[in-house]
Design a protein around this motif. Sequence first.
Motif, short mmCIF file in Angstrom:
data_model
loop_
_atom_site.label_atom_id
_atom_site.label_comp_id
_atom_site.label_asym_id
_atom_site.label_seq_id
_atom_site.Cartn_x
_atom_site.Cartn_y
_atom_site.Cartn_z
N ALA A 1 9.09 -23.14 -20.56
CA ALA A 1 8.23 -23.53 -21.38
C ALA A 1 6.89 -24.21 -20.63
O ALA A 1 5.89 -24.03 -21.10
N PHE A 2 7.22 -24.55 -19.44
CA PHE A 2 6.07 -24.92 -18.68
C PHE A 2 4.95 -23.83 -18.39
O PHE A 2 3.84 -23.99 -18.52
N GLU A 3 5.60 -22.62 -18.11
CA GLU A 3 4.58 -21.63 -17.99
C GLU A 3 3.99 -21.13 -19.07
O GLU A 3 2.99 -20.55 -19.07
N GLU A 4 4.64 -21.16 -20.45
CA GLU A 4 3.98 -20.99 -21.66
C GLU A 4 3.11 -22.07 -22.06
O GLU A 4 2.85 -22.08 -23.33
N ALA A 5 2.97 -23.26 -21.35
CA ALA A 5 2.12 -24.35 -21.85
C ALA A 5 2.69 -25.13 -22.80
O ALA A 5 1.91 -25.95 -23.42
N ASN A 6 4.01 -25.09 -23.05
CA ASN A 6 4.61 -26.07 -24.09
C ASN A 6 5.07 -27.04 -23.30
O ASN A 6 6.25 -27.32 -22.83
N LEU A 7 4.03 -28.10 -22.93
CA LEU A 7 4.36 -29.09 -21.89
C LEU A 7 5.17 -30.19 -22.62
O LEU A 7 6.13 -30.61 -21.79
N VAL A 8 5.24 -30.51 -23.71
CA VAL A 8 5.94 -31.77 -24.15
C VAL A 8 7.32 -31.15 -24.45
O VAL A 8 8.47 -32.02 -24.02
N GLN B 1 -0.27 -33.72 -15.91
CA GLN B 1 -1.09 -32.89 -17.16
C GLN B 1 -1.02 -33.63 -18.27
O GLN B 1 -2.06 -33.53 -19.03
N LEU B 2 0.24 -34.37 -18.86
CA LEU B 2 0.31 -35.13 -19.97
C LEU B 2 -0.34 -36.41 -19.80
O LEU B 2 -0.35 -37.26 -20.72
N GLY B 3 -0.96 -36.66 -18.68
CA GLY B 3 -1.23 -38.18 -18.42
C GLY B 3 -0.41 -39.08 -18.12
O GLY B 3 -0.69 -40.42 -18.45
N GLU B 4 0.87 -38.79 -18.02
CA GLU B 4 1.90 -39.79 -17.86
C GLU B 4 2.34 -40.01 -16.19
O GLU B 4 1.77 -39.14 -15.45
N THR B 5 3.05 -41.08 -16.13
CA THR B 5 3.43 -41.32 -14.90
C THR B 5 4.82 -41.18 -14.72
O THR B 5 5.67 -41.55 -15.67
N LEU B 6 5.51 -41.22 -13.56
CA LEU B 6 6.96 -41.12 -13.16
C LEU B 6 7.52 -42.42 -13.67
O LEU B 6 7.23 -43.53 -13.20
N PRO B 7 8.47 -42.38 -14.65
CA PRO B 7 9.14 -43.88 -15.00
C PRO B 7 9.86 -44.44 -13.68
O PRO B 7 10.37 -43.68 -12.92
N ALA B 8 9.90 -45.74 -13.60
CA ALA B 8 10.36 -46.48 -12.40
C ALA B 8 12.03 -46.19 -12.56
O ALA B 8 12.74 -46.49 -11.39
N ASP B 9 12.51 -46.03 -13.57
CA ASP B 9 13.87 -45.62 -13.66
C ASP B 9 14.29 -44.06 -13.53
O ASP B 9 15.54 -43.87 -14.06
N PHE B 10 13.54 -43.64 -12.97
CA PHE B 10 13.81 -41.96 -12.84
C PHE B 10 14.99 -41.95 -12.43
O PHE B 10 15.22 -42.33 -11.12
N PRO B 11 15.86 -41.20 -12.95
CA PRO B 11 17.49 -40.86 -12.25
C PRO B 11 17.34 -40.24 -10.78
O PRO B 11 18.48 -40.44 -10.12
N LEU B 12 16.45 -39.39 -10.79
CA LEU B 12 16.51 -38.62 -9.34
C LEU B 12 15.48 -39.09 -8.46
O LEU B 12 14.76 -38.03 -7.71
N MET B 13 14.91 -40.27 -8.44
CA MET B 13 13.92 -40.84 -7.64
C MET B 13 14.23 -40.62 -6.22
O MET B 13 13.11 -40.40 -5.55
N ASP B 14 15.20 -40.46 -5.63
CA ASP B 14 15.70 -40.60 -4.23
C ASP B 14 15.47 -38.93 -3.71
O ASP B 14 15.14 -38.96 -2.79
N LEU B 15 15.88 -38.10 -4.80
CA LEU B 15 15.50 -36.72 -4.49
C LEU B 15 13.99 -36.48 -4.29
O LEU B 15 13.56 -35.50 -3.55
N MET B 16 13.29 -37.00 -5.17
CA MET B 16 11.68 -36.77 -4.93
C MET B 16 11.28 -37.44 -3.70
O MET B 16 10.42 -36.74 -3.02
N GLU B 17 11.71 -38.57 -3.13
CA GLU B 17 11.48 -39.20 -1.77
C GLU B 17 11.98 -38.16 -0.99
O GLU B 17 11.31 -37.86 0.32
#
Length: 561
Positions: A442-449, A494-510
């Motif tokens: 979906a991201f490659e097809e620009a269906n962002l939502v 691209q959506l103008g949003e930020t990563l939520p503070a309660d993102f479940p995989l935050m430690d993997l991001m780090e």
Amino acid sequence: MKSDSFRRKIIYGACIVGLLILNSFLSQPPTGPDSPGGLLAQKRAEYRIAKAELGEIDPTSEAMRLSMLGMDGIATLILWNQLNEYQKTEQYDHVNAICEQITHLNPHFLSVWEYQAWNLSYNISREFDNYRHRYLWVKKGLEYQMAGTKYNFDEPKLMNSVAHFFGIKFGYADEKAQYREIFPEDEEFHIEIDEYLSKAGSSVEQNAVGVGNKPDNWLVARLWNQWAERVVDTGAGKIGNASPAIFFSNSPKRMMSFAEFIEKEGAIGDTAQTAWQKGNDEWTGDYGDRDLPTSWGIPVKLNDFKRYADQLKTLHARSKELVGPIEQTIREKKKAELPADQATALAIPAEGRTGEQALAARKAKEAIKPTSQEIIKQIKDPKLALEFRRLARDITDLEFLQGIIDKQKSVVHFDYWNTRSSTEMTDRAIKARSLVYQANQAFEEANLVEARDLYDQAWTLWAEIYKEHPDLKDDAASGDLSDDLKTYAQLLEQLGETLPADFPLMDLMEIHIEGFQRPAPPASAPKDDSAEESSEPMEEPAAEKPADEKPAEKPMTPAAE
């Protein structure tokens, strides 16, 4: 003088006749099952160094070796230098021809096959920009190395090397996506591979079929690993100084690699689930119950670690029952005799110890631990003392075996792959993989939502999986999601949003995104102090109390601390 000369001739002639008879006795070739031949022929058969037992006999190779009159080593050196010169001047067709000449001179010299196959597939292939040309040179290296097994079919090391090329080179090269598209359609190459695998009773079209009923490079690699295992199991060849734990782990891991790669390519469903199931069965079944030689001279089975743990639990329980308070009494007595620094360090909680105190505490724990002999002396009943001695001996033996098995398990990450394969074959993991793949599409097809919603569903499932199996989060498996997490971060941007503070995989991001910083928690709403600033409080009309409502209990005043 004439008589002396005649006598010497007689002696020399007798010696010559004797040597001819001895040579005939030693070097007589075998003529049938009832005639094993001379001593040399028997020794060649015993140690499996005869030409016919090493591999097929090539008349061209033998003729070249005989014509060199023992100078084949020097000729090989000259050809090797010439090969390097051709490679420097990019005359790659000559390089291929020289490789064939070298192997004709030394068909049983494994290093030649391995090095030149690597040279063709890795070094020369990268000199071309077109990935199809690179594929052809990778194939040349594989063809070259497969030809080596024809002359050395008792060398499992060479077969494992072929398997490595099929798996790693086609599976992890920069052009892996293109290679994995070309290889399933290369029918001529499949026929060529079958000419070798048919000797082991395997077939590419029957035993290495992947997605779309096409051969898969990981499954072809698995067939070569299985052939190498059969050579060792039948006693036809040896693995040399290679680790048995690693050698026999290759076949089931190829199956799990196949499952992992087809999921990344979108084949998420029954095929991948079945592959993970089969890989887990082979890993915990055939491989886990295989007798693996060790450097201690004791063969072990990796699955015995859990069996020994259950036995030790029973033995320790019986030992504790026999000993009773004796062990604690001895421990307290030794504790009272500890040096002051060790006693002080032992009294400090582990998290509050300095480095020196941690070392002193470790020494103290070793010093106060009762020995079997000390406990036996305190047991009054001779029968119980004898039983405890036997228990102590059995416990020591099992703990020693457990230590050997644990080292073998750590070499191949046995528990990790068991956990991962058993987790990946579940419906929840399959759904999580499917959601991530759909989100990427979906991201490659620009269906962002739509992509964001699919990602959010997938992260929830992955968070549940990692919560149940935290060892997967800390290991390489979580790295499979690193690119997807980066894509998700780009999507939010691209959506103008930020990563939520309660993102479940935050430690993997780090862990997997360099320079990532955990977002700050949302600021709390400012406190309204307007009521406090007012000089007089506003009066509110009293609410009517319902007739059936109980009066509120007066809270108890907390005691002063």
